[in-house]
Structures are given as structure tokens and as C-alpha cells.
Enzyme design. Structure first.
Site, PDB file in Angstrom:
ATOM      1  N   GLY A  67      -7.488  61.289  18.505  1.00 51.89           N
ATOM      2  CA  GLY A  67      -7.552  61.279  17.048  1.00 51.89           C
ATOM      3  C   GLY A  67      -8.373  60.095  16.564  1.00 51.89           C
ATOM      4  O   GLY A  67      -8.662  59.159  17.311  1.00 51.89           O
ATOM      5  N   GLN A  69      -7.662  57.640  14.750  1.00 54.97           N
ATOM      6  CA  GLN A  69      -6.966  56.351  14.890  1.00 54.97           C
ATOM      7  C   GLN A  69      -6.170  56.316  16.197  1.00 54.97           C
ATOM      8  O   GLN A  69      -5.109  55.674  16.284  1.00 54.97           O
ATOM      9  CB  GLN A  69      -6.034  56.113  13.696  1.00 54.97           C
ATOM     10  CG  GLN A  69      -6.746  55.851  12.388  1.00 54.97           C
ATOM     11  CD  GLN A  69      -7.455  54.486  12.360  1.00 54.97           C
ATOM     12  OE1 GLN A  69      -7.399  53.708  13.311  1.00 54.97           O
ATOM     13  NE2 GLN A  69      -8.120  54.201  11.260  1.00 54.97           N
ATOM     14  N   SER A  70      -6.655  56.978  17.226  1.00 53.97           N
ATOM     15  CA  SER A  70      -5.938  57.083  18.486  1.00 53.97           C
ATOM     16  C   SER A  70      -5.611  55.722  19.119  1.00 53.97           C
ATOM     17  O   SER A  70      -6.500  54.884  19.330  1.00 53.97           O
ATOM     18  CB  SER A  70      -6.810  57.889  19.462  1.00 53.97           C
ATOM     19  OG  SER A  70      -6.409  57.679  20.786  1.00 53.97           O
ATOM     20  N   ASN A  71      -4.333  55.539  19.452  1.00 53.95           N
ATOM     21  CA  ASN A  71      -3.940  54.340  20.202  1.00 53.95           C
ATOM     22  C   ASN A  71      -4.529  54.378  21.608  1.00 53.95           C
ATOM     23  O   ASN A  71      -4.933  53.351  22.157  1.00 53.95           O
ATOM     24  CB  ASN A  71      -2.414  54.256  20.305  1.00 53.95           C
ATOM     25  CG  ASN A  71      -1.773  53.878  18.991  1.00 53.95           C
ATOM     26  OD1 ASN A  71      -2.311  53.089  18.225  1.00 53.95           O
ATOM     27  ND2 ASN A  71      -0.594  54.435  18.722  1.00 53.95           N
ATOM     28  N   CYS A  73      -7.319  55.741  22.612  1.00 56.43           N
ATOM     29  CA  CYS A  73      -8.745  55.401  22.617  1.00 56.43           C
ATOM     30  C   CYS A  73      -8.943  53.900  22.431  1.00 56.43           C
ATOM     31  O   CYS A  73      -9.776  53.284  23.106  1.00 56.43           O
ATOM     32  CB  CYS A  73      -9.479  56.202  21.536  1.00 56.43           C
ATOM     33  SG  CYS A  73      -9.589  57.953  21.980  1.00 56.43           S
TER      34      CYS A  73
END
Ligand SMILES: Cc1ncc(COP(=O)(O)O)c(C=O)c1O
Length: 191
Positions: A67, A69-71, A73
Site C-alpha cells: 500500500g 503507506q505500507s509499513n 515497504c
């Protein structure tokens, strides 16, 4: 299995008095928010295994997705920066999400090569997008390594076997025995 030591482990297990008194029985929390500073959270445990495999294969570029705001990533970008690897992120944008804040800002600050895709396009073509980026890195002479969303494949999930071992160790040391474990589920590897 090959493993890097990236996270501050074992993480503490703490009783939450307020919730325990309110809801009964006792509620404890495993503080996996304390695994690191920038790469913190649950994903770094999985990356200890995934990135160890990438390095053992001589790879120099991590490719993953998630996503906007992926944690996961953000953690991957942080681990890549720490180890001197390149990182390419394919991020799924939701309508209205385009402001450079939070994890998206950190991804930039950590030097990730970011490819933002509209939600529907991402959902329909995520796997092909990963393969295209993989080929692009190969064509430029790099050595890519794909980490699936959330690093929730077989190898990444080993990180949460370690977490479970820490819970068993805590039970042995304290005599406190848990009967239920509750966790948030995204890509499913932690569960
Ligand atoms: C803070 C946090 N907790 C839990 C989860 C769920 O982990 P998993 O992707 O392994 O299901 C995620 C990611 O989705 C997360 O970012």
C-alpha cells in the site's frame, strides 16, 4: 537457515494493566514496535530471513510492493539503505493519497526507487509489474530479489517462528502461560 541480525530481539512482553483490569483476563502485549528505529514493527523479523537469502544469492536490489503507506515497504527500504542495497517499491495508491508524509516520505528519504500505481491497475497487474521491474534490473546488469507483499512467503514467515520461540521462552521464565494470541492480519505471515 541463513539469518541476518537486524532487529533488537527478543522484544519485551508487557502486561497492560488498564485493559487487563477492564476486560479480564490479563492482557499482555509483545512489543514488536521496538524491533528497530526506522525499520521497526513486525516486518523486520521477516526481512532477517528474506534479505539473508537475497545476500546469499548475490542480489543487490530488493523489489517489493504494498500500500501507499505500507509499513513493509518502509522497513524494506530501511533495511536496504542500511545494507547498501538498492530498493524498488511498487506502491498502490488510493484516491486522494498523494501527499509525501509518513512512510511514503520515509521511503523517499531512505532512497527507494518508488513506482506509484493507481489502485485498480495495481490490483489487476501487480505480479506482472513485479516481473517487469525484475527484468528491468536484470537488463541494467543488476541482481534483483523479489520480496512478496509483507514478506509473507515461506522464508519470511520464519521470522515469526522466532517470535513464537520468544513467547515460549517468556512462559518458561515467568510461569505465565498464554492461552490466546491475537494479531493483526494483513498479508498473513505474522499469523
Ligand atoms: C503494524 C502491522 N501489524 C501487523 C501487520 C500484519 O502483518 P502481516 O502482513 O504479516 O499479516 C502489518 C502489515 O500488514 C502491520 O503493518
Amino acid at each position: 537457515m541463513n539469518k541476518l541480525h537486524l532487529a533488537q530481539l527478543p522484544t519485551p512482553i508487557e502486561k497492560i494493566d488498564y485493559l487487563s483490569n477492564k476486560y479480564k483476563p490479563s492482557i499482555f502485549v509483545k512489543r514488536d514496535d521496538l524491533t528497530d528505529s526506522v525499520a521497526s514493527g513486525n516486518k523486520i523479523r521477516k526481512l532477517e530471513y528474506s534479505v539473508a537469502e537475497a545476500l546469499s544469492l548475490g542480489c543487490d536490489t530488493l523489489i517489493t510492493n504494498g500500500g501507499f503507506q505500507s509499513n513493509h515497504c518502509r522497513s524494506t527500504a530501511a533495511v536496504a539503505a542500511k545494507l547498501g542495497l538498492k530498493c524498488i517499491l511498487i506502491l498502490r495508491k488510493e484516491p486522494g493519497e498523494n501527499i509525501k508524509t509518513a512512510n511514503f516520505l520515509l521511503d523517499h528519504m531512505l532512497g527507494a526507487d518508488i513506482r506509484v500505481k493507481e489502485h485498480d491497475d495495481f490490483q489487476a497487474h501487480k505480479d506482472e509489474m513485479m516481473q517487469e521491474v525484475y527484468q528491468e534490473v536484470l537488463d541494467k546488469g543488476g541482481k534483483p530479489y523479489i520480496i512478496p507483499m509483507g514478506a509473507s512467503n515461506g522464508i519470511g514467515t520464519l521470522g515469526y517462528i522466532d517470535a513464537f520461540d520468544e513467547i515460549l521462552e517468556y512462559e518458561k521464565k515467568t510461569g505465565i502461560v498464554f492461552d490466546t494470541i491475537i494479531d493483526a492480519v494483513g498479508s498473513g505471515g505474522t499469523y
